[in-house]
Design a protein around this motif. Structure first.
Motif, PDB file in Angstrom:
ATOM      1  N   ARG A  57       0.815  -1.212   0.000  1.00 55.59           N
ATOM      2  CA  ARG A  57       0.000   0.000   0.000  1.00 55.59           C
ATOM      3  C   ARG A  57       0.851   1.266   0.000  1.00 55.59           C
ATOM      4  NH1 ARG A  57      -4.398  -1.100   4.042  1.00 55.59           N
ATOM      5  NH2 ARG A  57      -5.021   0.847   3.118  1.00 55.59           N
ATOM      6  N   ASP A  58       2.024   1.187  -0.630  1.00 56.28           N
ATOM      7  CA  ASP A  58       2.871   2.376  -0.722  1.00 56.28           C
ATOM      8  C   ASP A  58       2.555   3.211  -1.960  1.00 56.28           C
ATOM      9  OD1 ASP A  58       4.206   1.850   1.603  1.00 56.28           O
ATOM     10  OD2 ASP A  58       5.768   0.665   0.624  1.00 56.28           O
ATOM     11  N   SER A 109      -8.752  -7.561  -5.213  1.00 54.28           N
ATOM     12  CA  SER A 109      -7.707  -8.261  -4.444  1.00 54.28           C
ATOM     13  C   SER A 109      -6.439  -7.429  -4.262  1.00 54.28           C
ATOM     14  CB  SER A 109      -7.343  -9.574  -5.142  1.00 54.28           C
ATOM     15  OG  SER A 109      -8.479 -10.373  -5.310  1.00 54.28           O
ATOM     16  N   ARG A 110      -6.510  -6.161  -4.615  1.00 52.42           N
ATOM     17  CA  ARG A 110      -5.288  -5.345  -4.606  1.00 52.42           C
ATOM     18  C   ARG A 110      -4.627  -5.291  -3.225  1.00 52.42           C
ATOM     19  NH1 ARG A 110      -1.420  -2.942  -4.048  1.00 52.42           N
ATOM     20  NH2 ARG A 110      -0.402  -1.376  -5.376  1.00 52.42           N
ATOM     21  N   LEU A 111      -5.440  -5.310  -2.173  1.00 51.28           N
ATOM     22  CA  LEU A 111      -4.862  -5.188  -0.826  1.00 51.28           C
ATOM     23  C   LEU A 111      -4.780  -6.534  -0.103  1.00 51.28           C
ATOM     24  CD1 LEU A 111      -6.366  -1.778   0.380  1.00 51.28           C
ATOM     25  CD2 LEU A 111      -4.075  -2.255  -0.486  1.00 51.28           C
ATOM     26  N   VAL A 112      -4.715  -7.597  -0.870  1.00 50.71           N
ATOM     27  CA  VAL A 112      -4.596  -8.928  -0.266  1.00 50.71           C
ATOM     28  C   VAL A 112      -3.305  -8.988   0.584  1.00 50.71           C
ATOM     29  CG1 VAL A 112      -3.318  -9.965  -2.218  1.00 50.71           C
ATOM     30  CG2 VAL A 112      -4.875 -11.383  -0.861  1.00 50.71           C
ATOM     31  N   ARG A 138      16.317 -16.670  -5.231  1.00 50.92           N
ATOM     32  CA  ARG A 138      15.122 -16.274  -5.996  1.00 50.92           C
ATOM     33  C   ARG A 138      15.094 -14.761  -6.178  1.00 50.92           C
ATOM     34  NH1 ARG A 138       9.824 -14.579  -4.297  1.00 50.92           N
ATOM     35  NH2 ARG A 138       8.393 -14.862  -6.048  1.00 50.92           N
ATOM     36  N   LEU A 139      14.825 -14.365  -7.419  1.00 50.26           N
ATOM     37  CA  LEU A 139      14.697 -12.953  -7.757  1.00 50.26           C
ATOM     38  C   LEU A 139      13.232 -12.701  -8.077  1.00 50.26           C
ATOM     39  CD1 LEU A 139      16.500 -10.442  -8.481  1.00 50.26           C
ATOM     40  CD2 LEU A 139      16.542 -11.335 -10.814  1.00 50.26           C
ATOM     41  N   SER A 140      12.666 -11.649  -7.510  1.00 50.21           N
ATOM     42  CA  SER A 140      11.295 -11.306  -7.923  1.00 50.21           C
ATOM     43  C   SER A 140      11.252  -9.846  -8.350  1.00 50.21           C
ATOM     44  CB  SER A 140      10.280 -11.622  -6.826  1.00 50.21           C
ATOM     45  OG  SER A 140      10.166 -10.561  -5.934  1.00 50.21           O
ATOM     46  N   LEU A 141      10.581  -9.624  -9.469  1.00 47.60           N
ATOM     47  CA  LEU A 141      10.417  -8.269 -10.018  1.00 47.60           C
ATOM     48  C   LEU A 141       8.950  -7.900  -9.840  1.00 47.60           C
ATOM     49  CD1 LEU A 141      12.300  -8.737 -13.420  1.00 47.60           C
ATOM     50  CD2 LEU A 141      13.246  -8.040 -11.219  1.00 47.60           C
ATOM     51  N   ASN A 142       8.701  -6.810  -9.142  1.00 51.05           N
ATOM     52  CA  ASN A 142       7.321  -6.416  -8.825  1.00 51.05           C
ATOM     53  C   ASN A 142       7.003  -5.075  -9.467  1.00 51.05           C
ATOM     54  OD1 ASN A 142       6.370  -8.364  -6.480  1.00 51.05           O
ATOM     55  ND2 ASN A 142       8.556  -7.951  -6.275  1.00 51.05           N
ATOM     56  N   PHE A 143       6.218  -5.127 -10.530  1.00 51.34           N
ATOM     57  CA  PHE A 143       5.873  -3.904 -11.267  1.00 51.34           C
ATOM     58  C   PHE A 143       4.558  -3.334 -10.743  1.00 51.34           C
ATOM     59  CE2 PHE A 143       8.636  -6.281 -14.060  1.00 51.34           C
ATOM     60  CZ  PHE A 143       9.440  -5.307 -14.623  1.00 51.34           C
ATOM     61  N   ARG A 144       4.508  -2.017 -10.599  1.00 49.07           N
ATOM     62  CA  ARG A 144       3.302  -1.326 -10.123  1.00 49.07           C
ATOM     63  C   ARG A 144       3.208   0.046 -10.780  1.00 49.07           C
ATOM     64  NH1 ARG A 144       4.708  -2.318  -3.794  1.00 49.07           N
ATOM     65  NH2 ARG A 144       5.329  -4.468  -4.084  1.00 49.07           N
ATOM     66  N   GLN A 145       2.054   0.640 -10.665  1.00 47.77           N
ATOM     67  CA  GLN A 145       1.913   2.050 -11.078  1.00 47.77           C
ATOM     68  C   GLN A 145       1.703   2.884  -9.836  1.00 47.77           C
ATOM     69  OE1 GLN A 145      -0.809   2.982 -14.288  1.00 47.77           O
ATOM     70  NE2 GLN A 145      -1.156   5.034 -13.471  1.00 47.77           N
ATOM     71  N   PHE A 146       2.579   3.838  -9.594  1.00 45.69           N
ATOM     72  CA  PHE A 146       2.454   4.658  -8.389  1.00 45.69           C
ATOM     73  C   PHE A 146       1.202   5.522  -8.457  1.00 45.69           C
ATOM     74  CE2 PHE A 146       2.966   8.358  -5.685  1.00 45.69           C
ATOM     75  CZ  PHE A 146       3.221   7.734  -4.478  1.00 45.69           C
TER      76      PHE A 146
END
Ligand SMILES: O=C(O)CCC(=O)C(=O)O
Ligand SMILES: [Fe+2]
Length: 146
Positions: A57-58, A109-112, A138-146
């Protein structure tokens, strides 16, 4: 530099295409909105790495209100990813994310609540390790729109 720029833009189109693909598989009452990613959060987990249960939730209030999705791409070792609608440990569900898997959560489900419970040591595809400079983990790439 030019090459990096080019690749970066290719990744943004890839993320948008992944969301579009997910949209075609969902019923209309369970929608995931489209987004234009401008943030990529990168996590690297060693075999003992964990991520506690949390909500993402940033992002801006508008992005959260619209349920703009988080698109997470897993590379390397597999991981046990837990998620649920409350913090109640007994209600959590778990899915194993393997290298190449894409996980998308958005809309309702955005705030799951979610987290990474386990990293399965030595589970990365051998070819990936041979052909890349990825160290064990393990590498994880987390894409979001601010
Ligand atoms: O590593 C993952 O798959 C999840 C990462 C995550 O939840 C986060 O960075 O907020
Ligand atoms: Fe998260």
């Amino acid at each position: 530099m030019v090459l990096y720029h080019h690749r970066f833009h290719k990744n943004l189109f890839l993320v948008q295409a992944l969301v579009q693909d997910a949209q075609t598989h969902l019923k209309s009452d369970n929608e995931i909105p489209s987004m234009c990613p401008d943030v990529c959060l990168v996590n690297f987990y060693t075999s003992t790495g964990r991520l506690g249960l949390h909500q993402d939730r940033d992002e801006s209030p508008d992005s959260l209100r619209r349920g703009l999705p988080v698109v997470s791409i897993s590379i390397g070792d597999s991981a046990g990813f837990v998620y649920g609608y409350t913090r109640d440990e007994d209600q959590l569900r778990e899915v194993v994310l393997e290298s190449g898997d894409v996980l998308i959560f958005g809309g309702k489900s955005r705030l799951v609540f979610h987290g990474v419970k386990t990293v399965f040591q030595d589970s990365a595809p051998p070819q990936l390790l041979q052909e890349s400079m990825l160290r064990p983990g393990r590498l994880s790439l987390n894409f979001r729109q601010f």
